[in-house]
Write an enzyme that holds these catalytic residues in place. Structure first.
Site, PDB file in Angstrom:
ATOM      1  N   HIS A   8     -33.854  -3.093-114.467  1.00 21.62           N
ATOM      2  CA  HIS A   8     -32.638  -3.246-115.290  1.00 21.62           C
ATOM      3  C   HIS A   8     -32.885  -4.165-116.483  1.00 21.62           C
ATOM      4  CE1 HIS A   8     -29.796  -1.323-112.372  1.00 21.62           C
ATOM      5  NE2 HIS A   8     -30.701  -1.726-111.508  1.00 21.62           N
TER       6      HIS A   8
ATOM      7  N   ASN B 245     -23.981   0.479-109.564  1.00 26.11           N
ATOM      8  CA  ASN B 245     -24.636   1.493-110.395  1.00 26.11           C
ATOM      9  C   ASN B 245     -23.641   2.575-110.772  1.00 26.11           C
ATOM     10  OD1 ASN B 245     -27.222   0.399-110.481  1.00 26.11           O
ATOM     11  ND2 ASN B 245     -27.986   1.606-108.756  1.00 26.11           N
TER      12      ASN B 245
HETATM   13 FE1  HDE Z   1     -30.893  -4.368-107.948  1.00 25.74          FE
HETATM   14  N1  HDE Z   1     -32.049  -5.852-108.694  1.00 25.74           N
HETATM   15  N2  HDE Z   1     -32.022  -4.334-106.282  1.00 25.74           N
HETATM   16  N3  HDE Z   1     -29.851  -2.751-107.230  1.00 25.74           N
HETATM   17  N4  HDE Z   1     -29.763  -4.337-109.585  1.00 25.74           N
HETATM   18  C1  HDE Z   1     -31.891  -6.417-109.899  1.00 25.74           C
HETATM   19  O1  HDE Z   1     -31.928  -8.700-110.319  1.00 25.74           O
HETATM   20  C2  HDE Z   1     -32.892  -5.299-105.905  1.00 25.74           C
HETATM   21  C3  HDE Z   1     -30.031  -2.134-106.036  1.00 25.74           C
HETATM   22  C4  HDE Z   1     -28.648  -3.603-109.817  1.00 25.74           C
HETATM   23  O2  HDE Z   1     -27.316  -6.461-115.311  1.00 25.74           O
HETATM   24  C5  HDE Z   1     -32.783  -7.611-110.084  1.00 25.74           C
HETATM   25  O3  HDE Z   1     -31.267 -10.012-112.022  1.00 25.74           O
HETATM   26  C6  HDE Z   1     -33.396  -5.032-104.595  1.00 25.74           C
HETATM   27  C7  HDE Z   1     -28.917  -1.296-105.713  1.00 25.74           C
HETATM   28  C8  HDE Z   1     -28.127  -3.886-111.123  1.00 25.74           C
HETATM   29  O4  HDE Z   1     -28.423  -8.244-114.711  1.00 25.74           O
HETATM   30  C9  HDE Z   1     -33.492  -7.753-108.733  1.00 25.74           C
HETATM   31  C10 HDE Z   1     -32.807  -3.851-104.208  1.00 25.74           C
HETATM   32  C11 HDE Z   1     -28.053  -1.411-106.759  1.00 25.74           C
HETATM   33  C12 HDE Z   1     -28.978  -4.838-111.666  1.00 25.74           C
HETATM   34  C13 HDE Z   1     -32.920  -6.578-107.969  1.00 25.74           C
HETATM   35  C14 HDE Z   1     -31.949  -3.432-105.261  1.00 25.74           C
HETATM   36  C15 HDE Z   1     -28.649  -2.321-107.702  1.00 25.74           C
HETATM   37  C16 HDE Z   1     -29.995  -5.103-110.675  1.00 25.74           C
HETATM   38  C17 HDE Z   1     -33.682  -7.585-111.270  1.00 25.74           C
HETATM   39  C18 HDE Z   1     -33.030  -3.073-102.935  1.00 25.74           C
HETATM   40  C19 HDE Z   1     -26.706  -0.700-106.953  1.00 25.74           C
HETATM   41  C20 HDE Z   1     -28.904  -5.444-113.036  1.00 25.74           C
HETATM   42  C21 HDE Z   1     -33.133  -8.626-112.218  1.00 25.74           C
HETATM   43  C22 HDE Z   1     -32.608  -3.713-101.797  1.00 25.74           C
HETATM   44  C23 HDE Z   1     -25.746  -1.032-105.966  1.00 25.74           C
HETATM   45  C24 HDE Z   1     -28.010  -6.637-113.071  1.00 25.74           C
HETATM   46  C25 HDE Z   1     -32.014  -9.198-111.558  1.00 25.74           C
HETATM   47  C26 HDE Z   1     -27.909  -7.165-114.474  1.00 25.74           C
HETATM   48  C27 HDE Z   1     -31.012  -6.029-110.847  1.00 25.74           C
HETATM   49  C28 HDE Z   1     -33.262  -6.356-106.700  1.00 25.74           C
HETATM   50  C29 HDE Z   1     -31.210  -2.224-105.205  1.00 25.74           C
HETATM   51  C30 HDE Z   1     -28.008  -2.652-108.942  1.00 25.74           C
HETATM   52  C31 HDE Z   1     -34.994  -7.772-108.770  1.00 25.74           C
HETATM   53  C32 HDE Z   1     -34.387  -5.879-103.838  1.00 25.74           C
HETATM   54  C33 HDE Z   1     -28.728  -0.462-104.433  1.00 25.74           C
HETATM   55  C34 HDE Z   1     -26.902  -3.271-111.773  1.00 25.74           C
HETATM   56  O5  HDE Z   1     -33.124  -8.934-108.098  1.00 25.74           O
END
Ligand code: HDE
Length: 684
Positions: free
Chosen positions: A71, A144
């Protein structure tokens, strides 16, 4: 300009006349000369002593922070959430208690796979993350635009992300999933199949952030004041209606305007056209969860709206652009573990893993534990604790006490408060410690099939074409066929269309399902984009391509009619200075034709004079403008004088009902026609 306004080499200097506008160093010292470094003689060496230059360059060297691992490319906007239906019976969260209550918010939209500078129209999931600055602490709903996810257990997230991002040896392809590594991983992970149907659909190429839905994805809990819990899924429904672009258009938009989505959001808000989403909740209890075909803790499944209706409880309005992109959009730190009393987590293993990841990643990105002191992350309610020190600490405890319990009475600092403090729902937990996946997570195809049968014929064609495009970019046949083997378990028609697209004559063996798919789930209209389009052209953009001598009354009528509808209008001409209309006025252009292709508009009008039309017909960018608009099923209004261009583009015999003649009187009819957004009949 006096001599004093120029430096020795003749470059202009802009000088402040008062202290308020005087440039200073970071230490606050006024700067006399920001054009030249300190030298020993006019042509001599630069002196190390130059604290002004050294400080400026030192700071510049440190301007970058690590971009988000996923993201990375995103766009943030301020807004507020207003409650329209109180739900105290479900949740004691402060924001859900009183109708009319307004809570400030910050929302960041994003793509997932691309780097910070990648193009907006990659085929990708879009992030939809909202921080609610509630009176009882920040609540982050980090969702999302697709209601399900690729994987079921957080431990697979690094693999998923590695597979989609650029390969470590060659550092490409970036910002796309059309490559071997991604489909290799996916085809070896059947749990991902459902999500790929969404990803291959036009949901993954939205027309604008304003025209897409948002989903919390996981099942959460709402907990009321009596401690009673209900399960909940969160939905954002755009009041603007759903809309996507088509794939060929997406490819071209990325070239024409890689900032298409952020520009769209910025312009809409700048012009006072504030996008709105309704917050909906699907609420259910244990009885429903037990009876439901799938596990409510499995993030690769959704709950059809026909089974649990979405109840609208409030509205999000995005009404202010940021003042500074870095300070706000880049530094905002969303954390799934930011929840407030009245909202709680469930045991979804993906959510549990996220609750570790987000805090961890912010510490790395923002450099330390005090990122909550940065204004965009700071709560807008009282904050009191004994956390102290660390990099860049802005607020440290005052007074003598920095521990608890203490015997310093009122001066002893904050104390816990069981009355209003956060309480976890006391869910009973027991089990054998083991690395396992619940058998209730084993169905991988049934909802993928349900998604497929819920689409219109147009959407199905696009999904099959999406798979065909992406798998055709896989150089390894075994990956293409392995994926086809999964699609055979989804639906025969889908598998047949993709096989045909790939040129596969003999079907491979179908993948062996871990659990036999359910084949009679009913279609759900909520899953289709086209069944949930807008009923107006508001918020969309008309491009009027004008030639010199074009009829001024027709242009004005179009401008007026579309503005009245709430749409944006842009003028395209052969020169950026504009076109001289029939009444002799010069109409300034927003785009020169070469830089204003039809892909950046929702509908177009060609308003030419006889002479202008003939000369533009020979112009390649004009031909592309028309042929793309036609190929992308746009409504195209034409004056008679556009005939030579139609001829030059090979369209003279293909004029259809989506291409009406336009004059001053028919501008209103054209608006009405454009409300359906595209003339899909042309595609079939
Ligand atoms: Fe994320 N995800 N994600 N994700 N995600 C990040 O956090 C992570 C997942 C989502 O505008 C990171 O600040 C893991 C689902 C958004 O700043 C990180 C898993 C959904 C954003 C991270 C998921 C999301 C992130 C990278 C699996 C929808 C952007 C930078 C368990 C429900 C937020 C940060 C923004 C961002 C980890 C799966 C949505 C690395 C480990 C499911 C919208 O922490």
């Amino acid at each position: 300009m006096t001599k004093n306004d120029l430096d020795q080499a003749g470059a202009p200097r802009q000088q402040a006349t008062d202290r308020k506008h005087t440039m200073t160093t970071a230490q606050g010292g006024p700067i006399a000369d920001d054009q030249n470094s300190l030298k020993a003689g006019a042509r001599g060496p630069v002196l190390l002593e130059d604290h002004v230059m050294r400080e400026k360059i030192f700071h510049f060297d440190h301007e970058r922070i690590p971009e988000r691992v996923v993201h990375a490319r995103g766009y943030g906007v301020h807004g507020h959430f207003e409650l329209t239906e109180a739900i105290p019976e479900l949740s004691c969260a402060d924001i859900f208690q009183h109708v009319g209550k307004k809570t400030p918010t910050f929302t960041r939209f994003s793509t997932v796979a691309g780097n910070k500078g990648s193009a907006d129209l990659a085929r990708d999931v879009r992030g939809f993350a909202t921080k609610f600055y509630t009176q009882e602490g920040n609540w982050d709903l980090v969702g999302n635009n697709i209601p399900v996810f690729f994987i079921q257990d957080a431990i697979k997230f690094p693999d998923l992300v590695h597979s989609v991002k650029e390969a470590p040896d060659r550092a490409f392809p970036q910002a796309q999933s059309a490559h071997d590594n991604f489909w290799d991983f996916i085809s070896l992970s059947p749990e991902a199949v459902h999500m790929t149907l969404w990803q291959m659909s036009d949901r993954a190429i939205p027309r604008s952030f304003r025209f897409m839905e948002g989903f919390g994805v996981h099942t959460f809990r709402l907990v009321n004041a009596q401690g009673k819990s209900h399960y909940v899924k969160f939905h954002w429904k755009p009041r603007q209606g759903l809309q996507s672009v088509v794939w060929n258009e997406a490819l071209k938009i990325n070239g024409a305007d890689p900032d298409f989505h952020r520009r769209d959001m910025w312009s809409a808000i700048d012009e006072g056209d504030f996008p709105q989403w309704d917050l909906g909740i699907q609420v259910f209890d244990d009885a429903f969860a037990d009876a439901f075909e799938f596990d409510i803790l499995d993030a690769t499944k959704l709950i059809p709206e026909e089974q649990v209706p979405v109840r609208i409880i409030g509205t999000l309005t995005l009404d202010a652009n940021v003042d500074n992109f870095f300070a706000e959009t880049e530094q905002v730190a969303f954390c799934t573990q930011n929840i407030v009393r009245g909202i709680d987590h469930t045991n979804d293993p993906l959510l549990q893993g996220r609750n570790f990841s987000y805090l961890d990643t912010q510490t790395k990105r923002l450099g330390g534990p005090n990122f909550t002191h940065i204004p965009i992350n700071a709560p807008k309610c009282p904050v009191a604790h004994f956390q102290q020190d660390g990099h860049m600490a802005m607020q440290n405890p005052k007074g003598r006490a920095n521990y608890e319990p203490n015997s310093w009475g009122k001066d002893g600092g904050p104390r816990e408060n069981p009355e209003i403090g956060f309480e976890s729902f006391p869910e009973e937990v027991n089990g054998t410690k083991a690395r396992v996946r619940s058998e209730t997570f084993a169905d991988h195809y049934s909802q993928a099939r349900q998604f497929w049968i819920s689409q219109t014929a147009v959407e199905q064609r696009h999904i099959a074409a999406g798979y065909t495009f992406e798998l055709s970019k896989c150089q390894h046949e075994k990956i293409r066929l392995r994926m086809l083997g999964h699609l055979m378990n989804v639906h025969d028609d889908l598998a047949a269309q993709v096989a045909e697209g790939l040129g596969v004559d003999t079907m491979p063996d179908a993948a062996i399902p871990a659990r036999a798919p359910i084949t009679d789930l009913p279609p759900s209209d909520a899953l289709s984009i086209l069944k949930n389009g807008p009923d107006s052209f508001a918020g969309r953009k008309l491009g009027i391509f004008v030639s010199d001598g074009a009829d001024a009354a027709t242009v004005t009528a179009l401008q007026d009619a579309f503005k009245k509808e709430g749409a944006m209008v842009a003028i395209i001409a052969n020169h950026i200075q504009g076109a001289k209309l029939s009444d002799g006025t010069l109409l300034p252009a927003d785009e020169k034709i070469d830089g204003g292709p039809s892909v950046v508009f929702d509908a177009v009008a060609l308003v030419f004079s006889q002479e202008g039309g003939t000369s533009l017909a020979a112009n390649k960018p004009s031909q592309d403008f028309l042929s793309d608009a036609f190929a992308h099923c746009k409504f195209i209004a034409c004056t008679q004088a556009a005939m030579p261009l139609l001829k030059a583009t090979g369209l003279e015999d293909k004029v259809d009902e989506g291409m009406p003649q336009i004059d001053e009187a028919s501008a209103g009819d054209f608006v009405q026609m454009c409300r359906t957004l595209r003339f899909w009949e042309r595609e079939s």
